[in-house]
Design an enzyme around this catalytic site. Structure first.
Site, PDB file in Angstrom:
ATOM      1  N   ASP A   4       0.854  -1.189   0.000  1.00 54.51           N
ATOM      2  CA  ASP A   4       0.000   0.000   0.000  1.00 54.51           C
ATOM      3  C   ASP A   4       0.893   1.243   0.000  1.00 54.51           C
ATOM      4  O   ASP A   4       1.769   1.393   0.852  1.00 54.51           O
ATOM      5  CB  ASP A   4      -0.897  -0.014   1.248  1.00 54.51           C
ATOM      6  CG  ASP A   4      -1.978   1.063   1.213  1.00 54.51           C
ATOM      7  OD1 ASP A   4      -3.157   0.702   1.290  1.00 54.51           O
ATOM      8  OD2 ASP A   4      -1.632   2.260   1.120  1.00 54.51           O
ATOM      9  N   ASP A 104      -3.990   2.449  -5.005  1.00 52.88           N
ATOM     10  CA  ASP A 104      -2.624   2.453  -4.453  1.00 52.88           C
ATOM     11  C   ASP A 104      -2.296   1.183  -3.676  1.00 52.88           C
ATOM     12  O   ASP A 104      -1.405   1.186  -2.843  1.00 52.88           O
ATOM     13  CB  ASP A 104      -2.397   3.693  -3.579  1.00 52.88           C
ATOM     14  CG  ASP A 104      -2.970   3.536  -2.185  1.00 52.88           C
ATOM     15  OD1 ASP A 104      -3.963   2.802  -2.025  1.00 52.88           O
ATOM     16  OD2 ASP A 104      -2.408   4.136  -1.248  1.00 52.88           O
ATOM     17  N   GLU A 105      -3.018   0.097  -3.930  1.00 51.99           N
ATOM     18  CA  GLU A 105      -2.726  -1.119  -3.161  1.00 51.99           C
ATOM     19  C   GLU A 105      -2.913  -2.384  -3.987  1.00 51.99           C
ATOM     20  O   GLU A 105      -3.716  -2.415  -4.919  1.00 51.99           O
ATOM     21  CB  GLU A 105      -3.600  -1.190  -1.921  1.00 51.99           C
ATOM     22  CG  GLU A 105      -5.067  -1.181  -2.229  1.00 51.99           C
ATOM     23  CD  GLU A 105      -5.915  -1.391  -0.982  1.00 51.99           C
ATOM     24  OE1 GLU A 105      -5.851  -2.487  -0.406  1.00 51.99           O
ATOM     25  OE2 GLU A 105      -6.628  -0.453  -0.616  1.00 51.99           O
TER      26      GLU A 105
HETATM   27  P1  TTP Z   1      -5.388   5.019   1.349  1.00 52.05           P
HETATM   28  O1  TTP Z   1      -4.317   4.026   1.009  1.00 52.05           O
HETATM   29  O2  TTP Z   1      -6.481   4.589   2.246  1.00 52.05           O
HETATM   30  O3  TTP Z   1      -4.739   6.317   2.028  1.00 52.05           O
HETATM   31  P2  TTP Z   1      -3.364   7.017   1.741  1.00 52.05           P
HETATM   32  O4  TTP Z   1      -2.560   6.279   0.724  1.00 52.05           O
HETATM   33  O5  TTP Z   1      -3.621   8.452   1.436  1.00 52.05           O
HETATM   34  O6  TTP Z   1      -2.666   6.969   3.163  1.00 52.05           O
HETATM   35  P3  TTP Z   1      -1.943   5.739   3.898  1.00 52.05           P
HETATM   36  O7  TTP Z   1      -0.545   6.188   4.100  1.00 52.05           O
HETATM   37  O8  TTP Z   1      -2.680   5.576   5.173  1.00 52.05           O
HETATM   38  O9  TTP Z   1      -2.063   4.559   2.983  1.00 52.05           O
HETATM   39  O10 TTP Z   1      -6.057   5.578   0.035  1.00 52.05           O
HETATM   40  C1  TTP Z   1      -5.351   5.759  -1.200  1.00 52.05           C
HETATM   41  C2  TTP Z   1      -5.785   7.028  -1.900  1.00 52.05           C
HETATM   42  O11 TTP Z   1      -7.196   7.013  -2.090  1.00 52.05           O
HETATM   43  C3  TTP Z   1      -5.507   8.288  -1.107  1.00 52.05           C
HETATM   44  O12 TTP Z   1      -4.206   8.787  -1.323  1.00 52.05           O
HETATM   45  C4  TTP Z   1      -6.564   9.235  -1.589  1.00 52.05           C
HETATM   46  C5  TTP Z   1      -7.731   8.335  -1.933  1.00 52.05           C
HETATM   47  N1  TTP Z   1      -8.731   8.412  -0.837  1.00 52.05           N
HETATM   48  C6  TTP Z   1      -9.791   9.302  -0.962  1.00 52.05           C
HETATM   49  O13 TTP Z   1      -9.910  10.017  -1.965  1.00 52.05           O
HETATM   50  N2  TTP Z   1     -10.713   9.379   0.057  1.00 52.05           N
HETATM   51  C7  TTP Z   1     -10.612   8.636   1.200  1.00 52.05           C
HETATM   52  O14 TTP Z   1     -11.473   8.745   2.106  1.00 52.05           O
HETATM   53  C8  TTP Z   1      -9.507   7.716   1.327  1.00 52.05           C
HETATM   54  C9  TTP Z   1      -9.358   6.876   2.578  1.00 52.05           C
HETATM   55  C10 TTP Z   1      -8.605   7.646   0.284  1.00 52.05           C
HETATM   56 MG    MG Z   2      -2.240   4.175   0.860  1.00 54.12          MG
END
Ligand code: TTP
Ligand code: MG
Length: 364
Positions: A4, A104-105
């Site tokens: 991720d 992103d995962e």
């Molecule tokens: P995530 O992997 O949940 O969050 P992240 O990558 O920003 O942070 P982390 O370091 O905790 O992994 O989500 C991936 C992308 O999806 C994030 O960059 C933006 C988008 N997203 C939204 O648009 N709205 C949301 O509520 C979430 C959780 C994510």
């Molecule tokens: Mg992320």
């Protein structure tokens, strides 16, 4: 293995413009209403430490970050999409089997190439982290475990730039102290209900009487929660079909609970979706309506038909029925954004098996 990317959208923005790196960075979804109307998509860790997280209104974020020299940027989906594609290709090349889980995962089955050896899997993960850093200048967090459930929880365990390996003999020790909300499918409401039963941690859920669980959550969920808490997950890592659903969301001109105003917008979206599905020669069986409330909570209601749908009038009938019922079930808040999703795709008539085709032709 579950990979991720860290604070993905905001990290890509930092990469594009390193001068913002030591400031709070807030990536925003501005709504069509103009001004600061809209919600925060994601933020870098500097902003998170100050309390600004995904989902909160942009105006709240601005208030919290006043005098903090914060940088507010609109989402740039085409850019994140391109970066995501590069990274997914890189990850896929390191896997026996691959499944993208979101922008992103991804899950990587690596059992064969590591011969089931956790030390080798850890080295592979380190290699992948280095490669993503060198080629894409981005950090990610990786979790390794005996199945998808454990790997996903592990990748979230240490962030940003983490690497967490959970060997089978460490499973109970790893899962037990985590709050039940860490399990996929345990949202805020379910977590509260579990807390009400005296279950706060995964370890408590793991030994909780399964009968009582199924009494409270139904058979399917009860069994799922019991298994998940014990680290049991037999789902396969497998590449998904290209598209599984098509959706459209729009912001209402003003918050409302009036069915006609809601339908006016959703009917436009319905027609657009049906047209696009026809262009792609696809039918569908399920229609979902989406309601984002004034407090930004998201609700959805789905109806699945026994046969394929390809007609916008049928979609409109279903949409009307779903919203009517939804408004009865949620009697207080006004709606802010509305949307529709179609899923459960089926083949179009012209792609029926040859024998059906022939018999029809012969009749005419
Ligand atoms: P995530 O992997 O949940 O969050 P992240 O990558 O920003 O942070 P982390 O370091 O905790 O992994 O989500 C991936 C992308 O999806 C994030 O960059 C933006 C988008 N997203 C939204 O648009 N709205 C949301 O509520 C979430 C959780 C994510
Ligand atoms: Mg992320």
């Amino acid at each position: 293995m579950h990979v991720d990317l860290d604070y993905f959208f905001a990290q890509v923005e930092e990469r594009e413009n390193p001068s913002i790196k030591d400031k709070p960075v807030v990536v925003c979804v501005y709504s069509a209403r103009g001004g600061d109307s809209g919600a925060v998509s994601t933020t870098n860790y500097i902003a998170r430490r100050l309390g600004v997280k995904s989902g909160i209104p942009i105006v709240f974020a601005k208030r919290i970050l006043k005098d903090k020299a914060a940088v507010f940027l609109p989402v740039n989906h085409p850019l994140y999409g391109r970066v995501s594609e590069e990274i997914m290709n890189l990850l896929r090349s390191h896997s026996d089997n691959f499944e993208q889980g979101g922008i992103d995962e991804a899950f990587l089955e690596v059992t064969k190439r590591t011969e089931g050896d956790y030390e080798k899997a850890q080295s592979l993960a380190q290699e992948i982290k280095t490669e993503i850093l060198e080629k894409e200048r981005l950090t990610c967090s990786i979790g390794i475990g005996l199945n998808k459930l454990v790997a996903k929880i592990a990748s979230d365990y240490l962030k940003p730039d983490g690497l967490t390996v959970v060997k089978p003999e460490q499973l109970t020790e790893f899962l037990s102290p985590l709050p039940v909300g860490k399990l996929l499918g345990v949202g805020r409401k379910t977590e509260e209900r579990m807390n009400g039963l005296g279950i706060e941690y995964i370890g408590q859920l793991a030994v909780f009487d399964p009968r009582t669980l199924t009494d409270h959550f139904g058979r399917t969920l009860g069994i799922y929660f019991h298994n998940a808490a014990n680290g049991i997950d037999e789902s396969l890592v497998q590449e998904r079909a290209e598209a599984e659903s098509l959706s459209r969301i729009t912001t209402l001109k003003e918050n409302t609970r009036e069915l006609n105003k809601i339908l006016e917008e959703v009917y436009k979206l319905s027609e657009d979706i049906v047209r696009r599905m026809k262009e792609r020669n696809l039918n569908f069986k399920s229609v979902t309506v989406i309601a984002i409330m004034e407090n930004l909570r998201i609700h959805s209601r789905t109806k699945t038909m026994g046969t394929s749908i390809d007609d916008s009038e049928i979609v409109k009938t279903l949409v009307k029925e779903l919203f009517e019922n939804f408004l009865k079930e949620e009697p207080k808040l006004e709606l802010r954004r509305v949307g529709i999703k179609v899923s459960n795709f089926a083949q179009e008539k012209s792609q029926k098996p040859l024998d059906v085709f022939l018999s029809k032709d012969q009749k005419n």
